[in-house]
Design an enzyme around this catalytic site. Structure first.
Site, PDB file in Angstrom:
ATOM      1  CD  GLU A  29      -9.307   2.264   2.871  1.00 42.93           C
ATOM      2  OE1 GLU A  29      -8.301   1.681   3.336  1.00 42.93           O
ATOM      3  OE2 GLU A  29      -9.413   2.573   1.669  1.00 42.93           O
ATOM      4  CD  GLU A  60      -7.755   3.547  -0.999  1.00 46.35           C
ATOM      5  OE1 GLU A  60      -7.530   2.918   0.061  1.00 46.35           O
ATOM      6  OE2 GLU A  60      -8.107   2.987  -2.055  1.00 46.35           O
ATOM      7  CG  PHE A  83      -0.430   2.857   4.918  1.00 43.12           C
ATOM      8  CD1 PHE A  83       0.699   2.940   5.712  1.00 43.12           C
ATOM      9  CD2 PHE A  83      -1.433   1.960   5.269  1.00 43.12           C
ATOM     10  CE1 PHE A  83       0.836   2.149   6.844  1.00 43.12           C
ATOM     11  CE2 PHE A  83      -1.311   1.156   6.387  1.00 43.12           C
ATOM     12  CZ  PHE A  83      -0.170   1.255   7.184  1.00 43.12           C
ATOM     13  CB  ALA A  84       1.190   8.568   1.691  1.00 45.31           C
ATOM     14  CG  HIS A 129       2.000  -0.744   3.761  1.00 42.40           C
ATOM     15  ND1 HIS A 129       2.169  -1.828   2.928  1.00 42.40           N
ATOM     16  CD2 HIS A 129       0.725  -0.809   4.226  1.00 42.40           C
ATOM     17  CE1 HIS A 129       1.044  -2.537   2.908  1.00 42.40           C
ATOM     18  NE2 HIS A 129       0.160  -1.937   3.667  1.00 42.40           N
TER      19      HIS A 129
END
Length: 337
Positions: A29, A60, A83-84, A129
């Protein structure tokens, strides 16, 4: 040597890998035209074209699934999860497909791909986040898990991860992206470009996966840490004038048991520090390993200093992080034990 931020070091690794091997493709992204939300892929699309560095939809599962298919056909995808915290829709693809494809196919297919994810707190991003989900990956056979703590390692580890024949989860601590978190303060206070930790080799090199680094030699106790917490542990040891040996794991899976055991057998004491929650965090696995391999050398119980077992706070995130004060109290406990 050049002076780089961790962002610049990661970008350099992408650039060198793409320059050397046309099979390396980068996508996720906003990673193409915009260069990524943290700018780790800035300029790559302009240099290598939109067929090798391109933007993906907000999907994702699709990003990781497409990467697995590319890897099965011989490409070397490097995909970014912005972000993880966003990786959960893709978790089934990672666990059920990427991690298992070599074994399910009896070696007919491999999954040579890297999944990059900014991890941890530091931007007041709250619960969506700022999470540190490394333990969710270290439990999965077939995955390698990497967490760098400085620009030099970030570049070398990423280049090694891209060349590894199996899938690698590459977790990048956000608090280290733009400056050296020296551990004494809540935020970075010295730009990497004016700091010795920002020195990075210009050309291609690799840092081997599965090899820890001793960041601070000592004989009184051993500290096991990774990512941002390496710097916090070093600061705690300096502030408390404790002769602590600080080990930067760098790679969580495979872990460097030889270095860990040698240090703990020398010091007889062990403190484990990580930002993720305590229960079932990776520190629990490290504690079990130390107990199993170093039991007769231990002079005190192993102590963990971690994030709290609560939903991730927003405005109070700096109270959530393990800081020098909490680590110093752990030092005192194991030294008196």
């Amino acid at each position: 040597m050049a002076r780089m931020t961790m962002i610049e070091a990661i970008r350099s690794a992408h650039d060198l890998a793409m320059e050397r091997d046309e099979r390396v493709v980068v996508f996720g992204e906003d990673v193409g035209y915009f260069g990524g939300v943290f700018r780790c892929t800035a300029g790559l699309q302009e240099k290598y074209g939109s067929s090798r560095c391109f933007d993906a939809p907000i999907n994702e599962s699709g990003i990781v699934g497409a990467g697995i298919g590319m890897a099965a056909y011989g490409l070397k995808p490097v995909v970014e999860i912005q972000f993880a915290d966003y990786m959960y829709p893709a978790y089934d693809q990672i666990v059920s497909e990427a991690a298992r494809i070599r074994h399910r196919s009896a070696g007919q297919f491999t999954c040579q791909m890297v999944i990059r994810m900014p991890t941890g707190g530091g931007i007041f991003g709250g619960q969506t986040h700022s999470q540190s989900p490394e333990a969710l990956f270290t439990h999965v056979s077939g995955l390698k898990v990497v967490v760098p703590s400085n620009p030099q390692d970030a570049k070398g580890l990423l280049l090694a991860a891209i060349e590894d024949p199996d899938p690698v989860i590459f977790l990048e601590p956000k608090r280290l992206y733009n400056g050296p978190f020296d551990g004494h303060h809540d935020r970075p206070v010295v730009p990497w470009k004016n700091h010795p930790l920002g020195e990075v080799e210009d050309g291609p090199y690799t840092v081997p996966l599965g090899k820890a680094a001793i960041r601070r030699a000592g004989s009184a106790l051993t500290v096991l840490a990774y990512g941002t917490m390496v710097h916090v542990a070093e600061a705690a040891a300096e502030d408390a004038s404790v002769d602590a040996e600080v080990i930067d794991l760098r790679t969580l899976i495979p872990y460097d048991l030889e270095t860990i055991a040698a240090s703990v057998k020398k010091t007889g004491r062990c403190v484990i520090v990580h930002e993720a929650t305590r229960t079932s965090g990776f520190g629990a696995e490290l504690s079990a390993l130390v107990q199993e391999t170093c039991f007769y050398h231990l002079e005190a119980p192993v102590v963990r200093v971690t994030g709290w077992d609560t939903p991730y706070p927003h405005a109070q995130e700096w109270a959530y992080f393990p800081g020098p004060d909490r680590i110093r109290r752990a030092f005192k406990a194991v030294l008196e034990g």
